[in-house]
Design a protein around this motif. Structure first.
Motif, PDB file in Angstrom:
ATOM      1  N   ARG A 175       0.802  -1.219   0.000  1.00 54.86           N
ATOM      2  CA  ARG A 175       0.000   0.000   0.000  1.00 54.86           C
ATOM      3  C   ARG A 175       0.841   1.278   0.000  1.00 54.86           C
ATOM      4  O   ARG A 175       0.483   2.263  -0.644  1.00 54.86           O
ATOM      5  N   TRP A 176       1.971   1.270   0.698  1.00 54.52           N
ATOM      6  CA  TRP A 176       2.742   2.496   0.879  1.00 54.52           C
ATOM      7  C   TRP A 176       3.944   2.591  -0.055  1.00 54.52           C
ATOM      8  O   TRP A 176       4.750   3.511   0.059  1.00 54.52           O
ATOM      9  N   SER A 177       4.057   1.651  -0.979  1.00 54.93           N
ATOM     10  CA  SER A 177       5.248   1.626  -1.828  1.00 54.93           C
ATOM     11  C   SER A 177       5.341   2.859  -2.724  1.00 54.93           C
ATOM     12  O   SER A 177       6.415   3.429  -2.913  1.00 54.93           O
ATOM     13  N   GLY A 178       4.219   3.273  -3.298  1.00 53.10           N
ATOM     14  CA  GLY A 178       4.230   4.445  -4.162  1.00 53.10           C
ATOM     15  C   GLY A 178       4.596   5.703  -3.401  1.00 53.10           C
ATOM     16  O   GLY A 178       5.364   6.544  -3.887  1.00 53.10           O
ATOM     17  N   LEU A 179       4.061   5.848  -2.206  1.00 56.83           N
ATOM     18  CA  LEU A 179       4.366   7.002  -1.368  1.00 56.83           C
ATOM     19  C   LEU A 179       5.862   7.067  -1.073  1.00 56.83           C
ATOM     20  O   LEU A 179       6.509   8.108  -1.236  1.00 56.83           O
ATOM     21  N   HIS A 180       6.432   5.938  -0.663  1.00 58.35           N
ATOM     22  CA  HIS A 180       7.855   5.907  -0.346  1.00 58.35           C
ATOM     23  C   HIS A 180       8.714   6.124  -1.590  1.00 58.35           C
ATOM     24  O   HIS A 180       9.728   6.835  -1.542  1.00 58.35           O
ATOM     25  N   ASP A 181       8.321   5.519  -2.692  1.00 60.69           N
ATOM     26  CA  ASP A 181       9.094   5.638  -3.922  1.00 60.69           C
ATOM     27  C   ASP A 181       9.132   7.085  -4.403  1.00 60.69           C
ATOM     28  O   ASP A 181      10.193   7.620  -4.755  1.00 60.69           O
ATOM     29  N   LEU A 182       7.969   7.727  -4.417  1.00 63.00           N
ATOM     30  CA  LEU A 182       7.904   9.104  -4.911  1.00 63.00           C
ATOM     31  C   LEU A 182       8.617  10.072  -3.979  1.00 63.00           C
ATOM     32  O   LEU A 182       9.222  11.054  -4.423  1.00 63.00           O
ATOM     33  N   LEU A 183       8.581   9.809  -2.681  1.00 63.11           N
ATOM     34  CA  LEU A 183       9.330  10.648  -1.750  1.00 63.11           C
ATOM     35  C   LEU A 183      10.826  10.467  -1.981  1.00 63.11           C
ATOM     36  O   LEU A 183      11.597  11.435  -1.999  1.00 63.11           O
ATOM     37  N   ASN A 184      11.227   9.238  -2.188  1.00 57.09           N
ATOM     38  CA  ASN A 184      12.641   8.931  -2.435  1.00 57.09           C
ATOM     39  C   ASN A 184      13.138   9.628  -3.704  1.00 57.09           C
ATOM     40  O   ASN A 184      14.286  10.085  -3.770  1.00 57.09           O
ATOM     41  N   LEU A 185      12.266   9.698  -4.715  1.00 61.27           N
ATOM     42  CA  LEU A 185      12.633  10.327  -5.983  1.00 61.27           C
ATOM     43  C   LEU A 185      12.492  11.847  -5.972  1.00 61.27           C
ATOM     44  O   LEU A 185      12.903  12.514  -6.920  1.00 61.27           O
ATOM     45  N   GLY A 186      11.855  12.379  -4.935  1.00 63.01           N
ATOM     46  CA  GLY A 186      11.617  13.812  -4.867  1.00 63.01           C
ATOM     47  C   GLY A 186      10.343  14.266  -5.556  1.00 63.01           C
ATOM     48  O   GLY A 186       9.997  15.451  -5.532  1.00 63.01           O
ATOM     49  N   ALA A 187       9.610  13.339  -6.176  1.00 67.57           N
ATOM     50  CA  ALA A 187       8.405  13.703  -6.924  1.00 67.57           C
ATOM     51  C   ALA A 187       7.221  14.019  -6.016  1.00 67.57           C
ATOM     52  O   ALA A 187       6.264  14.675  -6.438  1.00 67.57           O
ATOM     53  N   PHE A 198       6.975  16.072  -3.770  1.00 68.58           N
ATOM     54  CA  PHE A 198       6.882  17.498  -3.469  1.00 68.58           C
ATOM     55  C   PHE A 198       6.017  18.232  -4.487  1.00 68.58           C
ATOM     56  O   PHE A 198       5.673  19.392  -4.280  1.00 68.58           O
ATOM     57  N   ASP A 199       5.658  17.556  -5.582  1.00 70.76           N
ATOM     58  CA  ASP A 199       4.715  18.108  -6.560  1.00 70.76           C
ATOM     59  C   ASP A 199       3.300  17.945  -6.006  1.00 70.76           C
ATOM     60  O   ASP A 199       2.887  16.845  -5.652  1.00 70.76           O
ATOM     61  N   GLU A 200       2.558  19.020  -5.933  1.00 65.33           N
ATOM     62  CA  GLU A 200       1.242  19.002  -5.276  1.00 65.33           C
ATOM     63  C   GLU A 200       0.264  18.042  -5.952  1.00 65.33           C
ATOM     64  O   GLU A 200      -0.485  17.316  -5.280  1.00 65.33           O
ATOM     65  N   ASP A 201       0.241  18.037  -7.293  1.00 66.34           N
ATOM     66  CA  ASP A 201      -0.681  17.157  -8.015  1.00 66.34           C
ATOM     67  C   ASP A 201      -0.343  15.689  -7.769  1.00 66.34           C
ATOM     68  O   ASP A 201      -1.221  14.866  -7.488  1.00 66.34           O
ATOM     69  N   ILE A 202       0.943  15.358  -7.861  1.00 67.22           N
ATOM     70  CA  ILE A 202       1.369  13.977  -7.630  1.00 67.22           C
ATOM     71  C   ILE A 202       1.077  13.568  -6.190  1.00 67.22           C
ATOM     72  O   ILE A 202       0.615  12.463  -5.923  1.00 67.22           O
ATOM     73  N   ARG A 203       1.330  14.473  -5.269  1.00 67.27           N
ATOM     74  CA  ARG A 203       1.102  14.169  -3.852  1.00 67.27           C
ATOM     75  C   ARG A 203      -0.372  13.887  -3.573  1.00 67.27           C
ATOM     76  O   ARG A 203      -0.711  12.934  -2.852  1.00 67.27           O
ATOM     77  N   ALA A 204      -1.266  14.663  -4.173  1.00 64.69           N
ATOM     78  CA  ALA A 204      -2.701  14.452  -3.962  1.00 64.69           C
ATOM     79  C   ALA A 204      -3.140  13.096  -4.495  1.00 64.69           C
ATOM     80  O   ALA A 204      -3.923  12.384  -3.856  1.00 64.69           O
TER      81      ALA A 204
END
Length: 274
Positions: free
Chosen positions: A155-167, A169-175
């Protein structure tokens, strides 16, 4: 005797077929950080599967990345996939038979496989009833007492992956990722789709789906553990000595209950009733 689920399932969603028709999946596990998933999955399967020669039904096996080494290990491998490109690619591999098919409706005879792999289908079936149906088909076609091994995305893999990549921090991606964390559904929307339509499991959901399909859950294994989130992983995988240490670290914690959700992928083992 050959039997199959009587109702024809809905077709695999077009965006999923289109995503894999781009041909990128074949190289995903062959380089970079993807090698961690490949080597760890290989290590686990070599411990969980019956010895060769045995008939392995690799359902949703993609281009045959795992089917290739299984055949080299002496297994009789039949790969089933809904993506025409994958069937073509896998069909060229020595010792691998490939055909088009759907995990939810298999033409195979009852008990005709010694082991069944579902390393891709479950996270592209967003409805629980479809996932249970695919698992029930795996239970039907595997021999009594035989193993069924599935892969799910945590469940949390995408959240961790995108944080690791810095993505993140993009508001649309984060939502979009926060919405996925809430209900497990990854939606290919927005200006830059992150992945295709998928469902990300909580670890405890998978054994419940196994049980509803008539399978006896027997173990869960974090594939990458926490190793995939560490900045030096690609360099470690490049160096044979460091790679051995990193893989051993992931193996040491693979079934620690408190760490199952930190891994990007989770393998779950079940058995058909004897």
């Amino acid at each position: 005797m050959t039997s199959s689920t009587p109702e024809t399932p809905a077709p695999v969603r077009e965006e999923i077929i289109a995503h894999y028709a781009q041909g990128r999946e074949d190289g995903r596990l062959r380089g970079g950080a993807g090698r961690l998933e490949f080597w760890r999955t290989q290590d686990l399967l070599r411990r969980l599967l019956p010895p060769a020669p045995a008939r392995i039904l690799d359902i949703g096996g993609g281009s045959g990345v795992h089917a290739a080494w299984l055949a080299q290990d002496g297994y009789e491998v039949e790969l089933v996939d809904p993506v025409p490109l994958h069937v073509t690619q896998a069909g060229k591999l020595p010792g691998v038979t490939a055909r088009h098919g759907d995990a939810r409706a298999l033409p195979d005879a009852d008990g005709s496989a010694d082991a069944v792999l579902l390393l891709g289908p479950l996270y592209h079936l967003t409805e629980r009833a479809d996932r249970v149906r695919a698992l029930a088909e795996a239970r039907r076609v595997v021999r009594p007492g035989g193993p069924v091994v599935t892969a799910t995305i945590n469940r949390w893999s995408g959240l961790h992956d995108l944080l690791n990549l810095g993505a993140l921090f993009d508001e649309d991606i984060r939502a979009r990722m926060h919405a996925c964390v809430e209900d497990g559904r990854n939606r290919p929307t927005g200006r830059a789709p992150l992945f295709t339509t998928a469902y990300f499991h909580r670890p405890e959901e998978v054994p419940a789906e196994f049980a509803d399909a008539g399978l006896e859950p027997a173990g869960q294994y974090g594939v990458e553990g926490a190793v995939w989130l560490m900045g030096g992983v690609v360099g470690w995988l490049d160096d044979p000595a460091q790679r051995a240490v990193a893989l051993a670290a992931a193996r040491r914690t693979e079934s620690e209950p408190s760490l199952l959700g930190i891994s990007s992928h989770l393998l779950t083992l079940g058995h058909a009733p004897a």
